[in-house]
Design an enzyme around this catalytic site. Sequence first.
Site, short mmCIF file in Angstrom:
data_model
loop_
_atom_site.label_atom_id
_atom_site.label_comp_id
_atom_site.label_asym_id
_atom_site.label_seq_id
_atom_site.Cartn_x
_atom_site.Cartn_y
_atom_site.Cartn_z
CD GLU A 1 7.28 5.34 -0.95
OE1 GLU A 1 8.23 4.58 -1.10
OE2 GLU A 1 6.83 5.62 0.18
CG HIS A 27 6.34 6.07 4.70
ND1 HIS A 27 5.64 4.93 4.96
CD2 HIS A 27 7.24 5.76 3.73
CE1 HIS A 27 6.12 3.95 4.18
NE2 HIS A 27 7.09 4.44 3.44
P1 PGA Z 1 9.56 -0.92 -0.23
O1 PGA Z 1 9.23 0.34 0.69
O2 PGA Z 1 10.73 -0.55 -1.09
O3 PGA Z 1 9.88 -2.01 0.75
O4 PGA Z 1 8.36 -1.22 -1.05
C1 PGA Z 1 9.19 1.63 0.18
C2 PGA Z 1 8.68 2.56 1.25
O5 PGA Z 1 7.85 2.13 2.09
O6 PGA Z 1 9.10 3.73 1.31
#
Ligand code: PGA
Length: 219
Positions: free
Chosen positions: A145, A87
Amino acid sequence: MKYIIANLKMNPDSVKKAEKYFKFLDKRIRTKNKVIVCVPFVFLNFKVKKFNLGAQDCFWEDKGPYTGEISPLMLKDLGVKYVIIGHSERRALGEAEEIIERKLRAALKVGLTPILCIGEKKGESAKEIIDKQLKPLKGLIIAYEPVWAISTSGGGFCSPEKAKEIMEYIRTKTDNLVIYGGSVDSSDIHSYLKVGFDGALVGGASLDPKEFIKIVENA
Ligand code: PGA
């Protein structure tokens, strides 16, 4: 079937609150999709029915002198099936590519499904970062992401169309499932799934169980 995955990060702050959250979900989840809630290690031992609990990290050895670490084997033994690896918040704390790859291989070895997070920071080239962060492994869920679109690290808006472009690039390099993460909520989950993502990884919006149920319903 889509994967709706919550990442609670370092929340909630008590067993009592976790229990309340899980009970609410168990009562309200009605879906054919797969719902996974990734929680801090200390809440992984709860028995839940309508969804899976997942971990947010693991170590790369099965056992040994590694103070403070949790091994993939321990997760497996607990009945855990999914684990987030790489992550951006862990990368920001110094987790390097080599470490991430070792963790992925160790998780796969015991039969866990790793959710590998990849994505560029503001100002970086998405494709270059993906080339660097994507691993040639089977059996992963890839969470694209864009770090600049994560609610707590920029909160920019990555439109479904823009995300789709990168998703298509990722799909030229891997047969793994590809999900989207970055400020997803109940109002836009469907548009990310509609452009072809296999699911979503939801952080901030998953902290409120009512909103998370709406996300599951609107998926
Ligand atoms: P968020 O986080 O939906 O708050 O943007 C996603 C993540 O960090 O996996």
